[in-house]
Each structure stands twice: as C-alpha cells, then as structure tokens.
Design a protein around this motif. Structure first.
Motif, PDB file in Angstrom:
ATOM      1  N   LYS A  94       0.889  -1.594   0.281  1.00 48.49           N
ATOM      2  CA  LYS A  94      -0.277   0.012  -0.247  1.00 48.49           C
ATOM      3  C   LYS A  94       1.375   1.529  -0.114  1.00 48.49           C
ATOM      4  O   LYS A  94       0.536   2.264  -0.768  1.00 48.49           O
ATOM      5  CB  LYS A  94      -1.023   0.416   1.073  1.00 48.49           C
ATOM      6  N   ASP A  95       1.501   1.594   0.799  1.00 50.17           N
ATOM      7  CA  ASP A  95       2.843   2.087   0.493  1.00 50.17           C
ATOM      8  C   ASP A  95       3.445   2.594  -0.499  1.00 50.17           C
ATOM      9  O   ASP A  95       3.747   3.809  -1.028  1.00 50.17           O
ATOM     10  CB  ASP A  95       3.955   2.517   1.841  1.00 50.17           C
ATOM     11  N   THR A  96       3.970   1.564  -0.956  1.00 50.79           N
ATOM     12  CA  THR A  96       4.711   1.484  -2.264  1.00 50.79           C
ATOM     13  C   THR A  96       3.295   2.265  -3.212  1.00 50.79           C
ATOM     14  O   THR A  96       3.843   2.834  -4.113  1.00 50.79           O
ATOM     15  CB  THR A  96       5.067  -0.322  -2.606  1.00 50.79           C
ATOM     16  N   GLY A  97       2.225   2.079  -3.261  1.00 51.74           N
ATOM     17  CA  GLY A  97       1.090   2.421  -4.512  1.00 51.74           C
ATOM     18  C   GLY A  97       0.211   1.405  -4.682  1.00 51.74           C
ATOM     19  O   GLY A  97      -0.663   2.032  -5.721  1.00 51.74           O
ATOM     20  N   VAL A  98       0.134   0.534  -4.359  1.00 52.74           N
ATOM     21  CA  VAL A  98      -0.913  -0.538  -5.030  1.00 52.74           C
ATOM     22  C   VAL A  98      -1.856  -0.189  -4.623  1.00 52.74           C
ATOM     23  O   VAL A  98      -2.481   0.187  -3.282  1.00 52.74           O
ATOM     24  CB  VAL A  98      -0.142  -1.710  -4.241  1.00 52.74           C
ATOM     25  N   SER A  99      -3.075  -0.627  -5.841  1.00 54.71           N
ATOM     26  CA  SER A  99      -4.647  -0.324  -5.615  1.00 54.71           C
ATOM     27  C   SER A  99      -5.159  -1.140  -5.527  1.00 54.71           C
ATOM     28  O   SER A  99      -6.558  -1.091  -4.998  1.00 54.71           O
ATOM     29  CB  SER A  99      -4.443   1.419  -6.523  1.00 54.71           C
ATOM     30  N   TYR A 100      -5.073  -2.148  -6.016  1.00 54.34           N
ATOM     31  CA  TYR A 100      -5.581  -3.506  -5.804  1.00 54.34           C
ATOM     32  C   TYR A 100      -4.463  -5.132  -5.817  1.00 54.34           C
ATOM     33  O   TYR A 100      -3.284  -4.507  -6.079  1.00 54.34           O
ATOM     34  CB  TYR A 100      -6.521  -3.719  -6.978  1.00 54.34           C
ATOM     35  N   ILE A 101      -5.330  -5.372  -5.182  1.00 55.82           N
ATOM     36  CA  ILE A 101      -4.113  -6.903  -5.806  1.00 55.82           C
ATOM     37  C   ILE A 101      -5.434  -8.354  -5.523  1.00 55.82           C
ATOM     38  O   ILE A 101      -6.340  -8.824  -5.023  1.00 55.82           O
ATOM     39  CB  ILE A 101      -3.599  -7.695  -4.027  1.00 55.82           C
ATOM     40  N   THR A 102      -4.752  -8.904  -7.096  1.00 50.14           N
ATOM     41  CA  THR A 102      -5.818 -10.248  -7.781  1.00 50.14           C
ATOM     42  C   THR A 102      -5.314 -11.267  -6.621  1.00 50.14           C
ATOM     43  O   THR A 102      -4.132 -11.304  -6.278  1.00 50.14           O
ATOM     44  CB  THR A 102      -5.139  -9.898  -8.548  1.00 50.14           C
ATOM     45  N   LEU A 103      -6.367 -11.757  -5.631  1.00 48.48           N
ATOM     46  CA  LEU A 103      -6.308 -12.125  -4.826  1.00 48.48           C
ATOM     47  C   LEU A 103      -5.239 -14.288  -5.154  1.00 48.48           C
ATOM     48  O   LEU A 103      -4.105 -14.140  -4.224  1.00 48.48           O
ATOM     49  CB  LEU A 103      -7.578 -13.107  -4.024  1.00 48.48           C
ATOM     50  N   CYS A 104      -5.668 -14.431  -6.283  1.00 47.57           N
ATOM     51  CA  CYS A 104      -4.627 -15.024  -6.518  1.00 47.57           C
ATOM     52  C   CYS A 104      -4.646 -15.334  -8.153  1.00 47.57           C
ATOM     53  O   CYS A 104      -5.125 -14.259  -8.906  1.00 47.57           O
ATOM     54  CB  CYS A 104      -5.720 -17.275  -6.719  1.00 47.57           C
ATOM     55  N   HIS A 105      -4.013 -16.420  -8.440  1.00 44.95           N
ATOM     56  CA  HIS A 105      -3.462 -16.604  -9.752  1.00 44.95           C
ATOM     57  C   HIS A 105      -3.743 -17.769 -10.308  1.00 44.95           C
ATOM     58  O   HIS A 105      -5.253 -18.308 -10.334  1.00 44.95           O
ATOM     59  CB  HIS A 105      -2.144 -16.180 -10.600  1.00 44.95           C
ATOM     60  N   ASN A 106      -3.194 -19.140 -11.384  1.00 48.53           N
ATOM     61  CA  ASN A 106      -3.930 -19.803 -11.974  1.00 48.53           C
ATOM     62  C   ASN A 106      -3.233 -20.717 -10.755  1.00 48.53           C
ATOM     63  O   ASN A 106      -2.109 -21.190 -11.332  1.00 48.53           O
ATOM     64  CB  ASN A 106      -3.348 -20.227 -13.258  1.00 48.53           C
ATOM     65  N   GLY A 107      -3.936 -21.263  -9.908  1.00 45.78           N
ATOM     66  CA  GLY A 107      -3.484 -22.173  -8.528  1.00 45.78           C
ATOM     67  C   GLY A 107      -3.663 -21.684  -7.207  1.00 45.78           C
ATOM     68  O   GLY A 107      -3.528 -20.091  -6.969  1.00 45.78           O
ATOM     69  N   ASN A 108      -4.199 -22.622  -6.797  1.00 48.52           N
ATOM     70  CA  ASN A 108      -4.728 -21.932  -5.505  1.00 48.52           C
ATOM     71  C   ASN A 108      -2.463 -21.783  -4.771  1.00 48.52           C
ATOM     72  O   ASN A 108      -2.209 -21.779  -4.612  1.00 48.52           O
ATOM     73  CB  ASN A 108      -4.343 -23.118  -4.620  1.00 48.52           C
ATOM     74  N   ASN A 109      -2.991 -20.711  -3.347  1.00 49.67           N
ATOM     75  CA  ASN A 109      -2.028 -19.551  -2.521  1.00 49.67           C
ATOM     76  C   ASN A 109      -2.407 -20.499  -1.268  1.00 49.67           C
ATOM     77  O   ASN A 109      -3.302 -20.653  -0.820  1.00 49.67           O
ATOM     78  CB  ASN A 109      -1.688 -18.609  -2.879  1.00 49.67           C
TER      79      ASN A 109
END
Length: 592
Positions: A395-410
């Motif tokens: 957030k401090d870097t400037g990230v506005s959203y995060i996609t919770l996952c991609h192709n595979g569980n995490n």
C-alpha cells in the motif's frame, strides 16, 4: 454559400463569410483528409473527390505528397477520416514482385507517402476509405497482393477495366458477394451495382482478415472491408459518379463521413471523461532497460496510450504461482517489489508525460496536466506470502488492488484453476480481506474460484472488482463470472471489467473479436445496468482480439458503444467512472 461562384466583389465575399460565422452553430463538420496525386511537381486531386465529401457533409482537406513523417503525423492527428485516392500504379516491390517488362507509370515517392498515411491512420484508428488505387494500396498495406496487369496476369479474357467513356459513366456491373456487409447495407441489399472502371492493376489475394464484398463479372475483386476496423475500399471511382448526382455512389461518401463524425465524437468524449484500462501485464514483459515512452513491442506504452486517448492503465506486477515454502514466498515478495519499482521508474524517465496515480484525485490531476496515469496492482496474492505486514508495504508503495490468486491455489484462497484446497478463503485469507479493507486496497477476484468469490463478498466490508473477467453465460470459461455472481457483485457495489482475452470472449479463441467483447459488455448492462461494468484489456498478458489489439485501438470500444446507443454519461461510467467509484469507497473518499 456552397460551391457558389460570386462576382468579383470582395465586400460581398466578406459579407457572406461574416454572415456564416454569425449564424454558425457549435456543430463541427468531420474533417476528411484526401491523399493527393502527384503530377509534374504538383500535389493535386480532381474536383469530384472534394465535391463528393462536401456534398456528404464533410470538410475535405488535401494532403500533399510528402514523405516527411513529422508533417504527415501532424496532419493525420487532426483528421477524422481518410480517403486514399486513385492514381498511378503501385511499385511491385511493395508486394514482393518483379515489375513486368513494358509496364511503367509508378511513383515510389507517392507510394511511400500513401503507405505512411495509412500506417498513421491505422495507428490513430481513423476511418479509412480507399478508391481505385487506394483500394490496392490498402490491400498491400495489410498483407494482400496485386495483379500488376489484369490481362497478362489474371485473364486475357478479362473485361476492359480502363474505360474510354467519360469517367462519370458506368461501364459494367459488380456483384455484391458478402452478406451481411457494410457495402450491402449501404446499397440497401441490392445484388448488383453499375460502376465505372479506370485501372489495370487489381487486387489478387485479399489481405488477411479482410472480406471481399464485390466482384466484377470477370471475377476481378471490386471491394474490400474489414469486419471490425472502420476500413473499406472500392476499385471503381465513386467520386466521379457521386459528383454528378448518383445517389448510390453518394451513399458511400455519406457512410464514410458518418463514420468520421462518430470518430470525432469519440475523440471529443475521451477529452472530457476519464478512461481507464483496469488490467495490463506490461510490467511482465519489461526488459532490463524498458522505456515506456518508446514503441517497444508492448501493447501498452505512452505512444499507444496517447494515440488511443487512454488516460490511465493499471499495470499489474504479475507473479505465476510457485512453491509455498518460506524461501519461495520471500522470493515472490521481492519479485513483486522489483516489478513495482520498474513501474515507478517510468515517472522519473518521463515526468512530463506520465505520473504514478494512487487515487482518483491523482488521475484527475494528471489529466489536467496533460499526463498519462499509471496505477499499480499485484496479480496474485502469492506476493503477500504468509506475512500480512506485506500488505501495508505494498500500500505504501502505491498498490491500488491485489488479485487474490492466479492460476493455482495459494495461502490466501482457492483459484478457479485446480482442486479445492480451502473451500474458498483460507483463515489467513479472511485476515487478508479485512486488512485490505482497513488499508484501502481494492480486492480483485479475477482468477478466484467461485467459493472464493462467495467468501470475499461475505467478508469484505467494501465493494470488490473483477479486474479482467467476462460473462460465463456467453462463454463458459471458469475465469468468467456467472450471471448470478455478476448480480451479486453488482448488489455489493462492485464492478466487472470485461477482458479482451480471446478464450474468455469466444469458445473459438482464435476467432474472438471486438464484436464479442461488446456482446459481453452489453450482456452485463442488460443484466445489472451500466453502473457495474468496465474494461480490463489484459494487454501484454495475451489479451487482444481482432479489432482491438493494443492501447491505441481502445477508442474503437467507445465508437461501438456510441453505435449501440449509449449516452455519454453511460460510456463515462464504463470507461472509468464505475471503477473510480469503487476505489473511492474502498479508500474512504466516499461512502457506498
């Protein structure tokens, strides 16, 4: 006055001009550039060209024959449409052939000018109309071939295509071959047209993606059009007949002028609203010395954003799903940080052209300053690892959203790809959702399993986004959202950003087109309204379709929405207003 001849009375001429200016409304005629012929050192064109444009409601501008790209670019950027006019033969070297002995009349200088013009027009997405030679130039430019001479290469029995009769006289018919096509619509479903003929070169193999819409009785190609881009051409000379009152030929010019008017409207609207592409993977293709200010093989860069009138792009720091041991998780976090640093570096490289945006206020400010905006996102919560403190760092870097996952569980949740591990959000994932809410980071559920989607909506206090997904009702792909979940997303105040990845838009990914993307947008609008849909191209992450392949082409979406009857206010919501609403709520700027 319209093409009137007055007496040699300067006072009368000035009076006419002053009266016109006094009575003029705010309506602006679309400006149609016409490529010039070159004869004995003169850039010139026959009068029927500009007469036909004027009669059709356009403002014609003659483009001189020059190969000065800087000058031509300055002209093309101010046009609303382009006509490639007729004239002499095209140098066979441009379509990889050796000239036939005895044929001459080529002008490589003019050829070069026309190909530059067409390339610029395509870059800026201008509507294009080709006439005779222009029909052939267009075909060669997009990868087609020509007959240098119809009688020696196509058929000795071919019609005489270089008529002796006056140019405004029809000498043979053409048959309309493709239905539906724009040409068949313009001609109100007629099967044949009577046309003139003034050429001996002709289209041989139509350019890829283009369709043949008319042929002569001897089989010679007489018309082409692209099914998605606003490009069409005819082999005959309609201007000669239109200037003499032929309504069918005049309709061709009216069609082109109306398209140019639509393009002018789209440019005007883009100047007034905020346009956002919510997901591009350009950071993933950054070479070590990437410079967003140059054409670099990417689908999103500053030249393309400027050409396409796109204000902002969410650049995603993408991470493929990897191992989940402590060492691998730390490496994933460092990788995301390195990708984000490369995005931030673009502002230092081009401070007058681009800035990093963290909020809608930043975007508005950057647009007022004439700069493009780069938002930052992370695609795959794998970057968070198991350390929830990383969220504040991002957030401090400037990230506005995060996609919770991609192709595979995490460690956060189950993905739409693979077997269920958590049954939705993990216990850690529920903490991540709460912390993202607290910090004001938007939650992106693209790539998430349906169970994860349901858990996120149950646990998030704020609306969530699907940054690059489409409608499963139209294309049954696990990455798309069902109608029930689109309704749930909307009821929660969120937004689905329609993706331009072929497999999400059409069951035959190779045939996916802009028309498919528009169908998905219209489906969401019909389902929940225009307040809950936007655009997330996935450019540079395999996102592209026929008719919209890069950032400069996104204005085509605006024209299609206008064609479909959307009001400016609705288009403004789709192009960024809906996403900004969610961002403002998540960041605490506004209440839901």
């Amino acid at each position: 006055m319209r093409n009137a001849v007055l007496s040699a009375d300067l006072g009368r001429i000035y009076e006419e001009v002053d009266d016109f200016v006094s009575a003029r409304t705010t309506c602006r005629l679309p400006v149609i550039g016409i490529s010039a012929n070159r004869k004995e050192g003169l850039s010139c064109i026959s009068e029927p060209y500009y007469q036909s444009v004027t009669l059709a409601g356009g403002a014609p501008v003659l483009i001189p024959v020059t190969t000065d790209i800087n000058a031509l670019d300055a002209v093309v950027r101010r046009l609303d449409g382009l006509i490639l006019s007729g004239g002499g033969d095209i140098e066979p070297g441009f379509f990889a052939e050796t000239p036939i002995p005895g044929l001459d009349g080529v002008d490589v200088f003019r050829d070069t000018c026309d190909f530059i013009l067409l390339r610029l027009a395509y870059l800026y997405q201008l509507p294009v109309m080709g006439i005779c030679r222009g029909h052939q130039v267009l075909n060669v430019a997009f990868g087609g071939t020509l007959y240098q001479d119809i009688h020696s290469q196509f058929s000795p029995e071919a019609l005489k295509h270089s008529q002796d009769e006056p140019r405004d006289r029809a000498v043979h018919t053409v048959t309309l071959t493709a239905r539906p096509s724009n040409l068949s619509r313009i001609m109100k479903g007629k099967d044949t047209l009577h046309v003139n003929s003034l050429h001996h070169q002709a289209v041989k193999d139509a350019a890829p993606e283009f369709i043949t819409t008319a042929v002569a009785p001897d089989g010679v190609n007489e018309a082409l059009e692209h099914p998605e881009y606003r490009i069409f051409s005819v082999q005959w000379h309609p201007e000669q007949m239109a200037a003499k009152g032929n309504e069918e030929m005049s309709d061709l010019f009216r069609f082109h002028v109306l398209r140019a008017e639509r393009f002018a409207d789209a440019k005007r609207l883009h100047g007034q609203i905020l346009t956002i592409d919510s997901h591009v993977d350009t950071p993933d293709v950054f070479p070590d010395a990437f410079d967003l200010g140059k054409q670099s093989g990417c689908k999103v860069n500053l030249p393309l954003m400027e050409a396409g009138h796109l204000d902002a792009a969410f650049m995603a720091a993408y991470l493929p799903q990897g191992k989940r041991d402590d060492s691998s998780l730390r490496a994933a976090t460092r990788y995301a940080e390195e990708r984000l640093a490369r995005i931030i570096a673009q502002e230092r490289l081009h401070p007058l052209r681009v800035g990093i945006a963290r909020s809608t206020a930043d975007l508005k400010r950057l647009k007022q300053e004439g700069r493009k905006a780069l938002f930052m996102g992370i695609e795959n919560g794998y970057a968070v690892g198991k350390d929830i403190g990383n969220l504040k760092k991002f957030k401090d870097t400037g990230v506005s959203y995060i996609t919770l996952c991609h192709n595979g569980n995490n460690d956060i949740c189950d993905s739409a790809t693979g077997q269920s591990e958590w049954g939705g959000l993990s216990p850690f994932g529920k903490d991540v959702v709460a912390e993202m809410n607290r910090l004001g980071i938007m939650i992106d559920i693209s790539h998430a399993a349906e169970s994860t989607f349901d858990d996120v909506l149950a646990h998030s206090r704020f609306p969530v986004i699907a940054s690059h997904s489409s409608a499963r009702a139209l294309t049954d792909h696990p990455r798309n959202l069902s109608d029930d979940r689109i309704k749930a997303l909307a009821a929660h105040g969120g937004v689905i950003q329609i993706c331009l990845y072929g497999g999400f838009l059409n069951v035959d990914a190779g045939k996916a087109s802009l028309s498919d993307a528009i169908r998905h947008i219209l489906h969401v609008v019909d389902l929940v309204g225009a307040d809950y849909v936007g655009i997330g191209s996935d450019f540079d992450g395999d996102g592209e379709v026929v008719g919209c392949r890069a950032a400069n082409e996104l204005i085509q979406i605006t024209m299609r929405l206008m064609d479909a009857g959307f009001a400016d206010a609705q288009i403004a919501k789709i192009w960024g207003g809906n996403l900004m609403r969610v961002m403002d709520v998540v960041q605490g700027i506004k209440k839901l």
